[in-house]
Design a protein around this motif. Sequence first.
Motif, PDB file in Angstrom:
ATOM      1  N   ASP B   2      84.080  -6.086 -28.890  1.00 11.11           N
ATOM      2  CA  ASP B   2      82.795  -5.622 -28.356  1.00 11.11           C
ATOM      3  C   ASP B   2      81.755  -6.720 -28.418  1.00 11.11           C
ATOM      4  N   LYS B   3      81.765  -7.448 -29.569  1.00 16.04           N
ATOM      5  CA  LYS B   3      80.797  -8.521 -29.802  1.00 16.04           C
ATOM      6  C   LYS B   3      80.924  -9.585 -28.702  1.00 16.04           C
ATOM      7  N   GLU B   6      79.602  -8.354 -25.402  1.00 13.54           N
ATOM      8  CA  GLU B   6      78.144  -8.271 -25.550  1.00 13.54           C
ATOM      9  C   GLU B   6      77.517  -9.648 -25.322  1.00 13.54           C
ATOM     10  N   LYS B   9      77.647 -10.889 -21.723  1.00 11.31           N
ATOM     11  CA  LYS B   9      76.687 -10.231 -20.819  1.00 11.31           C
ATOM     12  C   LYS B   9      75.214 -10.458 -21.215  1.00 11.31           C
ATOM     13  N   ASP B  10      74.979 -11.104 -22.360  1.00 12.10           N
ATOM     14  CA  ASP B  10      73.602 -11.249 -22.869  1.00 12.10           C
ATOM     15  C   ASP B  10      72.716 -12.028 -21.897  1.00 12.10           C
TER      16      ASP B  10
END
Lengths: 279, 501
Positions: B2-3, B6, B9-10
């Motif tokens: 997930d990290k 994330e 997409k940041d």
Amino acid sequence: MKATVNRIIEHSLIDGPGNRLVVFLQGCNLACNYCHNPETQRVCVDCGECVATCPAGALSLVDGRVVHDPGRCRSCDTCLKVCPHFSSPKYRLVDVNEVHARLLELQDFLDGVTVSGGECTLQHEFVAELFRRVKADTSLTTFIDTNGQMSQEALETLLPVTDGFMFDLKALDADKHTQLTGADNRVILENIARTSREGHLHEVRTVIVEGFTDDEAEITAIARLVKGLDGRTRLRLIPFRPNGVKTELARLPAFDRARYESLCLVAERELGGRVVRSR
Amino acid sequence: MDKVIELVKDRRLTYPQKRHELAAAAENSLPYLQVGRRVQELMDSGVLHDLGEGHAPYRPRYILPDYVKFIRQGSRHLDLPAPRDLYEAVNALLILYRNVPSVTGYPVYLGQIDDVLEGFIDTVSPAEAERLLRMFLVNIDRTLPDAFVHMNIGPRATAVGRLVLKLEGELKKAVPNLSLKFSEETPPEFARLAVTTALDTSKPYFVNHAELRRVFGGDDYGIASCYNSLKIGGGSFTLVRLNLKEAARGARDYDQFMADVLPEVVDAQAELINARIRFIVEEAGFFESSFLAQEGLIDRRKFTAMAGFFGLYEGVQAFSGGRRMGHDKGADEMALAIMGRAHDLVKMHKTAYGKVFGGLLGVHAQSGIDTDVDVTAGVRSRIGDEPALYDQIRLQSALQRHFDTGVNDIYIFEANARDNPDGVLRIVRGAMKNGMRIMALNTSDSELIRITGYLVKRCEVDRYFRGEPVREGTVKLGADSIKNNRTLERRVRAVREGDGQ
């Protein structure tokens, strides 16, 4: 030996060269309209007006004398504002040993000591004694901030032990000087000349006040006077601010910045880089 | 994973920042290197913290290459001959900088730049030298956008040193961080120029050269990253910090803290440090693959490791019924006793593979991180509770004696102190005479804010709070620090203060 001391500031970057400890002595022999610390002018007459106004309960009347308790004082300065006699309940008698000892403790952090006021030369024996001792056992420099209205005796006592004098010159025009300070400037001008001849005149300071010292002719005249003195002497021009003022001049706004800058330029035409501007 | 998605997409991260974070995510997908159960407990409870260095460290935290040696010999790996003039020297350095690892991915040390470049100053005209150094500094700020990137000058005045101060005063950027080694050899006009620049930009730091040369047994130390004093040609493998406030919670009282708790947590701190060092050397094999090591620009023996401490202010409060160091003699004595004990305990531990300080661990005043709340950096007074100027200098000077790998205190003056650099210089000299090792200056209206040891620009912080991507990774850290640590509320020294009445 003791003096009446209004306060001692241990770190100042605005009272002479470098970082200095400043001793403000109580009592003055002029009564300038725009005095920023009128609470240093007179001795306390123990009228007691301030006692009831103190929000911290730091003031009391004991046997007819006003007593200040520094432990309770919150330094809100209400007492100074209400004092009708241009004095303070907070000044105290300080022994020269105490100031000297503190200077020895702090000498690593200091360029020197400045004595100011009030008019410090009224207590010139104390100042001279302090300076003699400082000179004997430190490399600190000794400076005096004076209104210039001092006796010949005071000046001759102080000259041999003082590295630099900073003189106020409230106005060059004798009438304006009298209007502003209550006295003419004859003695002050003599003392400026004498101090300069000895090479100890660090700075002349003039406050620019609307209606008194804000014309080009007056500023040019002052700049020319300084120009004729020792080349080390600087002219500091200070724009009037109403902070602390207790007379009718308190209603005057702070002196206009643009006009201040243009008067600095007038002085700089005579003195170049020897003019010091205030921010 | 997930990290990872994330991060991918940041929208707030720039491309290099994203890449750096993704590398960290990859490393941290591995299990944490092997440590004992007690160490793990102390990490979990927040007494010990590895500053997010990663689960499987593959390079030392701080590296200080010997740039003087590099400039003399060039580099086989980088296919660079030894530079012959200032153009080639500047170009060679900029190339090498991109190849110096650290925990941040940027070099944390740019060299004793006057020693490195002064020999070339006469190979070009003075005007060219200034243009070249300007481009050099601009290049560093734009290509190494990280305020831990640290340059050194001094103690002697040089043409290069003067230019760096002049240009930094004009450029007013957060990068690079800058230190002046300050000593009797520093000419007064050069010192005054440094103070003037510092009152404008908060740079340089003033470093007590006499003290540190004694600590390192010579001139071959540098100031890297925040304010870490380390050996040139070496550095620090790792930094593990110990939270004195949290450690104090585990003690019944002061005596038990000193006798039992502190020795136990320092033992665990040393264990974690040495586990991390062994991983870098033995598992990751850093020195076997690094051209810096192969070409003699770094030497494993010149590395140390840092046992960091912070939260002294709160630790003292915990054991003294809330007394505040700087304002109370008893609290000051306790602060000095705790740090003296901590120092002695650290010095009972060997550094795996390190030979600096007789092979013993270094002691460091850790300056806090963005997520710290209600705990004070290093051994400083709590922000907003700083004592009178000379009291602060004296206490900090006494505390700083216990730190060989970095400590610093910050002094902020009113803006019009700029009119009197000589007065500020006197205060710096007084501090050095009292044993202060490293100090920073600034003014209350400065566009550059010193956060812990690094700088950020106010306008960049505002951009970050508006949600825009920012070039410097340190801006995010600084902005969060300002939010959590009241960084902007440090006591400002008036041009007239300190009522001695």
